[in-house]
Scaffold this motif. Structure first.
Motif: not given
Length: 396
Positions: A59-62, A44-47, A21-28, A53-56
């Protein structure tokens, strides 16, 4: 599409744990989403362009790129079975681009309305949900035509304003003209100032099939435009007022055909009337207590919405107060950043510390939150006030 999904139709399939599952934005908010998704067995993947970035970091993928970078978006789409956002100022066009190849929630159209105060106000009116009297100001002619009844008011930029930024209080027509000039004569909304008793918010989650659930109504205290304290327990608002807020929030979500987690913020006037202030198309600070006081958190609801899993009505098992932890606390009685006394905080019963993994503490920067839970409203307030005193947070 992931093998853990059951259909080639974007948005039609259930996406089971094991998918990404991916999320746009790497904040809290992205970080807490990632933690919730991972606890349920998702990758999880973060862009986000920021390497730290806190989420990056969790996550498994940044994917390190800007929100409008075609290669970054293509890489996120390749990795993921579905995508969400943690930041309302992600370009709606990026969400629309991703939606061509996989389920995206919330949709770009919903986020676009939340990004534009004029469109947002028009949506409230269309849904029959009361908001403060207002006027849109995009031209000198509209400025000249403003009704005197809207003064004193608050002039807000139509786009890119949050946490009190892009807002000016104005009492007279002269102050209004000056403020519009200072804001660069960009599109603005002038809202009439109303006599406020307090503020509250409702978080709803809505599925692709239109099922909708809500968190309990949250009573909020803002300081200098930033949420400081959220209190959630029986009697925090009169029952009829709470029911009205929930019904209004559901109406706003349904009017958008919204999919995902949505926060609707309200002003409660001295008369007891509720008026809607704004929406946030994502989990929200005022819902953080759900991590420790409910059996389903706002972040788990976000995962369920995007993965097309069933929504269940969250149940509250503890009275709760959330304290927002800003970087200012690192500078209490110290000219240089000094770690607060978390050991003293964690000695208090029912204190749950959530820090966001941000390297540098800065004044006004959201560094974390403290959820306090207890069996009764009286107990949770007593403990929260103790914690506030230790940290140097003003009482409430």
């Amino acid at each position: 599409m992931s093998a853990a999904s059951h259909s080639s139709q974007p948005g039609a399939s259930v996406i089971l744990p094991g998918a990404t599952l991916g999320v746009l934005g790497g904040g809290q908010l992205g970080r807490m989403f990632a933690h919730a998704a991972q606890s349920m067995g998702y990758f999880t993947a973060v862009l986000d362009a920021d390497a730290t970035s806190p989420a990056g970091l969790v996550s498994h993928h940044h994917v390190r790129s800007g929100y409008e970078d075609p290669q970054g978006l293509a890489e996120l789409a390749r990795l993921c079975a579905a995508v969400t956002t943690e930041f309302e100022n992600v370009p709606a066009a990026a969400l629309n681009q991703l939606a061509l190849s996989l389920p995206v929630s919330p949709a770009g159209a919903s986020v676009a309305i939340a990004q534009d105060r004029a469109a947002e106000k028009a949506h409230f009116v269309k849904c029959g949900v009361p908001c403060a009297p207002y006027a849109v100001i995009e031209t000198a002619e509209q400025l000249a035509a403003v009704n005197d009844a809207l003064l004193p008011g608050i002039l807000k930029t139509a786009r890119m304003g949050y946490d009190g930024k892009g807002q000016v209080r104005v009492k007279t027509r002269e102050e209004l003209a000056t403020a519009w000039a200072e804001l660069g004569q960009v599109a603005c909304v002038l809202e009439k100032m109303l006599p406020l008793a307090h503020e509250c918010s409702v978080i709803v989650a809505r599925s692709r099939q239109g099922a909708i659930v809500n968190l309990p109504v949250q009573r909020n205290l803002h300081r200098e435009g930033i949420l400081a304290v959220t209190e959630v327990y029986a009697g925090n608002l009169p029952a009829a007022q709470a029911e009205q807020a929930i019904a209004a929030a559901q109406s706003v979500a349904e009017g958008l055909d919204y999919v995902g987690v949505l926060c609707v913020e309200f002003f409660v006037l001295e008369s007891g009337q509720l008026v809607v202030n704004e929406i946030a198309p994502r989990p929200h600070n005022s819902g953080h207590y759900s991590q420790n006081a409910l059996d389903v958190s706002q972040f788990e609801l976000q995962v369920r919405c995007m993965a097309n899993l069933p929504l269940v009505q969250p149940r509250q098992h503890s009275a709760a107060i959330m304290l927002n932890l800003l970087g200012d606390l690192w500078f209490t009685n110290s000219p240089t950043a000094k770690t607060p006394a978390w050991d003293q905080i964690l000695a208090l019963p029912g204190c749950h510390l959530h820090l966001y993994g941000k390297v540098d503490a800065k004044r006004g920067r959201k560094m974390g939150h403290l959820n306090i839970t207890a069996a009764t409203p009286e107990q949770v307030r007593a403990t929260a006030l103790q914690a506030a005193a230790i940290l140097g947070i003003a009482p409430f």
